[in-house]
Structure formats: structure tokens, C-alpha cells
Write a protein that holds these residues in place. Structure first.
Motif, PDB file in Angstrom:
ATOM      1  N   MET A   1     -29.195  -6.412  15.724  1.00 29.80           N
ATOM      2  CA  MET A   1     -30.039  -5.319  16.162  1.00 29.80           C
ATOM      3  C   MET A   1     -29.456  -3.958  15.804  1.00 29.80           C
ATOM      4  N   SER A   2     -28.144  -3.835  15.879  1.00 24.78           N
ATOM      5  CA  SER A   2     -27.514  -2.534  15.629  1.00 24.78           C
ATOM      6  C   SER A   2     -27.662  -2.089  14.182  1.00 24.78           C
ATOM      7  N   ALA A   3     -28.028  -3.019  13.276  1.00 26.59           N
ATOM      8  CA  ALA A   3     -28.244  -2.655  11.872  1.00 26.59           C
ATOM      9  C   ALA A   3     -29.693  -2.223  11.622  1.00 26.59           C
ATOM     10  N   SER A   4     -30.564  -2.409  12.601  1.00 27.04           N
ATOM     11  CA  SER A   4     -31.955  -2.004  12.465  1.00 27.04           C
ATOM     12  C   SER A   4     -32.060  -0.485  12.414  1.00 27.04           C
ATOM     13  N   SER A   5     -33.055   0.006  11.678  1.00 26.84           N
ATOM     14  CA  SER A   5     -33.262   1.450  11.608  1.00 26.84           C
ATOM     15  C   SER A   5     -33.634   2.044  12.963  1.00 26.84           C
ATOM     16  N   LEU A   6     -34.051   1.190  13.888  1.00 26.99           N
ATOM     17  CA  LEU A   6     -34.345   1.675  15.241  1.00 26.99           C
ATOM     18  C   LEU A   6     -33.086   1.947  16.041  1.00 26.99           C
ATOM     19  N   SER A  10     -28.582   6.416  13.486  1.00 29.14           N
ATOM     20  CA  SER A  10     -28.860   7.483  12.525  1.00 29.14           C
ATOM     21  C   SER A  10     -29.729   8.563  13.171  1.00 29.14           C
ATOM     22  N   PRO A  11     -29.853   9.735  12.524  1.00 30.02           N
ATOM     23  CA  PRO A  11     -30.643  10.822  13.115  1.00 30.02           C
ATOM     24  C   PRO A  11     -32.108  10.474  13.365  1.00 30.02           C
ATOM     25  N   THR A  12     -32.662   9.507  12.619  1.00 30.83           N
ATOM     26  CA  THR A  12     -34.071   9.140  12.793  1.00 30.83           C
ATOM     27  C   THR A  12     -34.247   7.868  13.632  1.00 30.83           C
ATOM     28  N   SER A  13     -33.187   7.362  14.197  1.00 30.82           N
ATOM     29  CA  SER A  13     -33.249   6.160  15.033  1.00 30.82           C
ATOM     30  C   SER A  13     -33.586   6.543  16.475  1.00 30.82           C
ATOM     31  N   LEU A  14     -33.645   5.533  17.325  1.00 31.20           N
ATOM     32  CA  LEU A  14     -33.778   5.768  18.764  1.00 31.20           C
ATOM     33  C   LEU A  14     -32.430   5.715  19.455  1.00 31.20           C
ATOM     34  N   GLY A  15     -31.393   5.950  18.666  1.00 30.35           N
ATOM     35  CA  GLY A  15     -30.037   5.877  19.199  1.00 30.35           C
ATOM     36  C   GLY A  15     -29.451   4.496  19.017  1.00 30.35           C
ATOM     37  N   PHE A  48     -30.177  10.059  21.063  1.00 31.83           N
ATOM     38  CA  PHE A  48     -30.082   9.964  22.521  1.00 31.83           C
ATOM     39  C   PHE A  48     -28.653   9.714  22.998  1.00 31.83           C
ATOM     40  N   ALA A  49     -27.689  10.002  22.147  1.00 32.00           N
ATOM     41  CA  ALA A  49     -26.282   9.902  22.544  1.00 32.00           C
ATOM     42  C   ALA A  49     -26.016  10.845  23.712  1.00 32.00           C
ATOM     43  N   ASN A  50     -25.308  10.317  24.704  1.00 35.69           N
ATOM     44  CA  ASN A  50     -24.906  11.113  25.874  1.00 35.69           C
ATOM     45  C   ASN A  50     -26.096  11.682  26.646  1.00 35.69           C
ATOM     46  N   THR A  51     -27.248  11.044  26.510  1.00 29.32           N
ATOM     47  CA  THR A  51     -28.432  11.480  27.253  1.00 29.32           C
ATOM     48  C   THR A  51     -28.305  11.085  28.719  1.00 29.32           C
ATOM     49  N   ALA A  52     -28.639  12.012  29.594  1.00 29.82           N
ATOM     50  CA  ALA A  52     -28.658  11.719  31.023  1.00 29.82           C
ATOM     51  C   ALA A  52     -30.064  11.301  31.437  1.00 29.82           C
TER      52      ALA A  52
END
Length: 227
Positions: A1-6, A10-15, A48-52
Motif C-alpha cells: 500500500m505504501s507504494a501506491s500513489s495514494l 508524495s505531494p499529490t498523495s493523501l499522505g 497530511f504529515a503532522n496533521t492534528a
């Protein structure tokens, strides 16, 4: 899953995935425990890194009889994920989706969506297309009450809505307004059987709506279609 573009961060992923946290394991199904994954902590890559998120986490469904008094209190914490490819591949394959679409009744449709909640689906690596999506992302997405805090919740439920709409369209006469069960999860005794006239209370979010007014994406408060 971590290799998915989702989920590749990457900047266009969902984190991406969360940091490794062994104290937050993947969702089990009875006696079935999926292969270990390597997240469980805070999402640390992508948009969404470090999103609260601001809604508290809850104990696993089935371990509580009622919601705690502080259910709606402001309790910010980091967005957590625990991506598990085994749950995804066992529950959300193209064949799994086709099996849902081939359901002959709403009861069968519900079972294939959420087999983890039924005795016949216990101890299986197949959690069902809906429950499997939640379990595969893990972390906040695996929290029955707070999963909508993860942005991927909305993508997942859009797909669930699409599958339901496709299933309805295959036999509109018998499926457009097909319902099954009561107004409580798992249909416990002495609960109300739902019908198209049953008024669903949306609490703070909206006025009550009759279910029949919410079962066609082209009518009622909606105006959209899937292609």
C-alpha cells in the motif's frame, strides 16, 4: 500500500503511513491476525504529515456498551495510520467488489460489505469491502466512531457509495429502495426495523431525513451521478 500513489507520501498523495508504533496493531477478525505492518503512529510524510485531528479515539467496537461522557470534547492528536496490504488484498480486490455487485438481496450486499460483523465472517482474512478499507488503512480509519477524521475516509466512502449505486442500477425496481435491518448496528433485539419512511436523526449535522429521500443520488438533497 505504501507504494501506491495514494499513500506514497508524495505531494499529490493523501499522505503516507504512520511512524512505527507496536502498541497500535492492525485490526484483527476474531482469531485471525493479519501479518504485521510497520505503521501505527503519526503520519509523517505527504500533505497530511503532522496533521492534528480533533476528535478523540475510542476503544474497539464491541468492548464498550455506551459512549463515554467526554465523547464530544476537544481532544486533538496527530493523524495516525497503519497501512496493511494483507487486509487490503484479502478484502478489497476486484473479485471482492464483483461479489458485492452480484448480491441478490440487500442482506447479502451488507454481508459482503461488512462480513467482519457477521458470525459467518468471523476469523476470516476477508473483512468485507467496506470494513476491509477501514482496517487496511488502520490507525484513525480503524476507529469505528472517529474514522472520518482521516481524509481517506471520504475517498473510501465515495467508492462504497458508487458500488451501492451500481448495484441499485442493475435492478432499480427491486433495489433502488431496498433496505434490511434495524436502526442499530448488528440489529439487536427490540430495535426498530427501518423503512423508507424511517426518519434518520443527523444530530448537529442536519435536520432529520426520511431514508427514502436519501437513496437516489439524483434526487432529494443530491444531484450527482457516477460514470
Amino acid at each position: 500500500m505504501s507504494a501506491s500513489s495514494l499513500f506514497d507520501g508524495s505531494p499529490t498523495s493523501l499522505g503516507g503511513d504512520g511512524y512505527y508504533n507496536a502498541s497500535n496493531p492492525s485490526t484483527t477478525n476474531g482469531n485471525y491476525t493479519p501479518p504485521a505492518s510497520y505503521g501505527g503512529g503519526c503520519v509523517h510524510t505527504g500533505p497530511f504529515a503532522n496533521t492534528a485531528v480533533h476528535f478523540r479515539n475510542f476503544p474497539p467496537l464491541g468492548s464498550i456498551n455506551s459512549l463515554p461522557a467526554d465523547t464530544l470534547d476537544y481532544q486533538p492528536h496527530c493523524l495516525k495510520r497503519n497501512l496493511n496490504s494483507a487486509i487490503l488484498s484479502n478484502s478489497n480486490s476486484e473479485d471482492d467488489i464483483n461479489q458485492v455487485l452480484q448480491s441478490n438481496s440487500m442482506a447479502e450486499f451488507q454481508h459482503r460489505m461488512d462480513s467482519i460483523f457477521y458470525p459467518s465472517g468471523a476469523n476470516s482474512p476477508n473483512y468485507g469491502v467496506h470494513a476491509g478499507g477501514h482496517g487496511a488503512v488502520g490507525g484513525d480509519m480503524s476507529d469505528f466512531f472517529a474514522s472520518a477524521a482521516d481524509p481517506v475516509f471520504w475517498l473510501h466512502h465515495s467508492m462504497i457509495d458508487k458500488i451501492w449505486t451500481q448495484w441499485q442500477a442493475a435492478d432499480p425496481k427491486n433495489r433502488q429502495f431496498a433496505l434490511n435491518g434495524t436502526n442499530y448496528l448488528l440489529n439487536p433485539p427490540n430495535t426498530t426495523a427501518v423503512s423508507v419512511n424511517y426518519k434518520q436523526d443527523f444530530g448537529y449535522l442536519d435536520l432529520p431525513w426520511a431514508l427514502g429521500d436519501l437513496m437516489d443520488v439524483t434526487k432529494g438533497p443530491f444531484c450527482y451521478k457516477y460514470e
